[in-house]
Design a protein around this motif. Structure first.
Motif, short mmCIF file in Angstrom:
data_model
loop_
_atom_site.label_atom_id
_atom_site.label_comp_id
_atom_site.label_asym_id
_atom_site.label_seq_id
_atom_site.Cartn_x
_atom_site.Cartn_y
_atom_site.Cartn_z
N ARG A 9 -13.40 -0.46 -9.42
CA ARG A 9 -13.25 -1.10 -7.53
C ARG A 9 -12.09 -2.30 -8.24
N VAL A 10 -10.30 -2.20 -7.55
CA VAL A 10 -9.36 -2.71 -7.73
C VAL A 10 -8.33 -3.46 -6.89
N PHE A 11 -8.00 -4.39 -6.77
CA PHE A 11 -7.09 -5.57 -5.85
C PHE A 11 -6.79 -5.98 -6.26
N ALA A 55 -10.82 4.25 -9.65
CA ALA A 55 -9.87 4.68 -10.82
C ALA A 55 -8.93 6.37 -10.45
N GLU A 56 -9.56 7.07 -9.71
CA GLU A 56 -8.36 7.99 -9.11
C GLU A 56 -7.23 8.02 -8.66
N GLU A 57 -7.53 6.12 -7.86
CA GLU A 57 -5.71 5.75 -6.78
C GLU A 57 -5.46 5.69 -8.34
N VAL A 58 -5.85 4.19 -8.82
CA VAL A 58 -5.07 3.37 -10.11
C VAL A 58 -4.26 4.45 -10.85
N ARG A 59 -4.70 5.86 -11.06
CA ARG A 59 -4.37 6.52 -12.01
C ARG A 59 -2.84 7.67 -11.30
N GLN A 60 -2.85 7.47 -10.37
CA GLN A 60 -2.33 8.02 -9.29
C GLN A 60 -1.09 7.66 -8.78
N LEU A 61 -1.38 5.77 -9.02
CA LEU A 61 -0.05 4.72 -8.77
C LEU A 61 0.92 4.47 -9.98
N ASN A 62 -0.30 5.19 -10.54
CA ASN A 62 0.79 4.87 -12.21
C ASN A 62 1.45 5.60 -12.75
N THR A 93 2.46 8.04 -10.48
CA THR A 93 4.28 7.70 -10.02
C THR A 93 4.76 6.72 -10.11
N GLY A 94 4.88 5.67 -10.66
CA GLY A 94 5.22 4.50 -10.89
C GLY A 94 5.13 3.53 -10.00
N GLU A 95 4.57 4.07 -9.21
CA GLU A 95 4.04 2.85 -7.70
C GLU A 95 3.31 1.37 -8.48
N LEU A 96 2.94 1.49 -9.14
CA LEU A 96 1.47 0.84 -9.27
C LEU A 96 2.87 -0.52 -10.25
N LYS A 97 3.36 -0.55 -11.12
CA LYS A 97 4.31 -1.29 -11.42
C LYS A 97 5.30 -2.05 -10.44
N LYS A 98 5.19 -1.26 -9.46
CA LYS A 98 5.68 -2.35 -8.40
C LYS A 98 4.35 -2.77 -7.60
N PHE A 99 3.80 -2.94 -7.68
CA PHE A 99 2.63 -4.00 -6.57
C PHE A 99 2.22 -4.65 -7.65
N VAL A 100 2.61 -5.07 -9.22
CA VAL A 100 2.28 -5.97 -9.83
C VAL A 100 3.12 -6.35 -10.39
N GLU A 101 4.56 -6.00 -9.80
CA GLU A 101 6.07 -7.56 -9.71
C GLU A 101 5.70 -8.55 -9.62
#
Length: 254
Positions: free
Chosen positions: A166-168, A177-184, A186-194
């Protein structure tokens, strides 16, 4: 006495020629081979009949309903509930779940046990993805400290059945895991960690990357002897395994 032979005045026809009597058919015509019958007309009639039959069968088959052919699935309307699967995990969380005080880092709950291989592989994959951004990562291993389980259940509203990881991110719940892979992907995960603080390079010298060290009070035994109690009691500083979070690379309980 016989009369002397003499020519008769009656003229006799020559018998060497074919019969010309109308009561008999011509012998030569009978003896000759019959000519081959004209089959062109019969075959053309049969061909035309078969052609009409084939044409009729073709029309009947074309008019008949085609039950065996699968019909294409209908395209969902914009308001269809199936379009929810195309939304990001943050859009599906109603209401949003957050962790107070963790708005400047990533918190991931996982397990390092290999009991369930699929869960272990998901946890390792998610941690590898998050570490690739080189930002501060608060890793909370439920197999090292059972208090993390109670903590996670309280955050998610007391769910009886939890799946890991579970990720916050930035204090907001992202998913598993599935949500994190999907965001990664599509490139959305990079925007969240900026904008998150960068992680310290290398491996921690205090714990070697395990995030836990032995308790200094009980030396990892989780037992303390007291003369007042006349025996041993459980150490209140460490967990059931005699471990405490590494003070060098961990952020401690929230």
């Amino acid at each position: 006495m016989w009369r002397p032979w003499a020519k008769s005045p009656v003229k006799i026809h020559d018998t060497s020629s074919p019969f010309s009597c109308s009561s008999f058919k011509d012998i030569q015509h009978l003896c000759t081979e019959d000519p081959a019958p004209n089959r062109t007309s019969a075959s053309s009639r049969k061909a035309s009949i078969f052609h009409r039959v084939r044409l009729a069968n073709t029309l009947i088959r074309s008019w008949a309903p085609r039950v065996s052919e699968p019909r294409p699935d209908p395209v969902p309307e914009p308001n269809d509930s199936s379009t929810l699967y195309n939304k990001t995990p943050l859009q599906l969380q109603q209401p949003s779940i957050s962790i107070p005080g963790a708005d400047k880092r990533i918190v991931v709950y996982f397990t390092s046990l290999r009991v369930v291989r699929s869960t272990f592989e998901d946890c390792r994959s998610v941690r590898s993805i998050l570490r690739g951004f080189r930002v501060q990562l608060d890793e909370r291993d439920l197999s090292m400290d059972s208090r993390f389980l109670n903590e996670l259940q309280g955050i998610l509203g007391g769910q009886s059945k939890l799946t890991l990881p579970r990720v916050f991110i930035g204090g907001r719940y992202i998913g598993g895991a599935e949500e994190v892979r999907q965001l990664n992907e599509t490139g959305e995960l990079k925007k969240f960690v900026e904008g998150l603080p960068a992680a310290e390079p290398g491996v921690c010298n205090g714990c070697g990357g395990y995030r836990f060290v032995l308790c200094n009070e009980c030396d990892g035994s989780h037992k303390l002897y007291t003369e007042k109690a006349g025996g041993f009691k459980s150490c209140t500083v460490c967990n059931e395994n005699g471990l405490i979070r590494c003070p060098s690379c961990s952020y401690g309980p929230l």
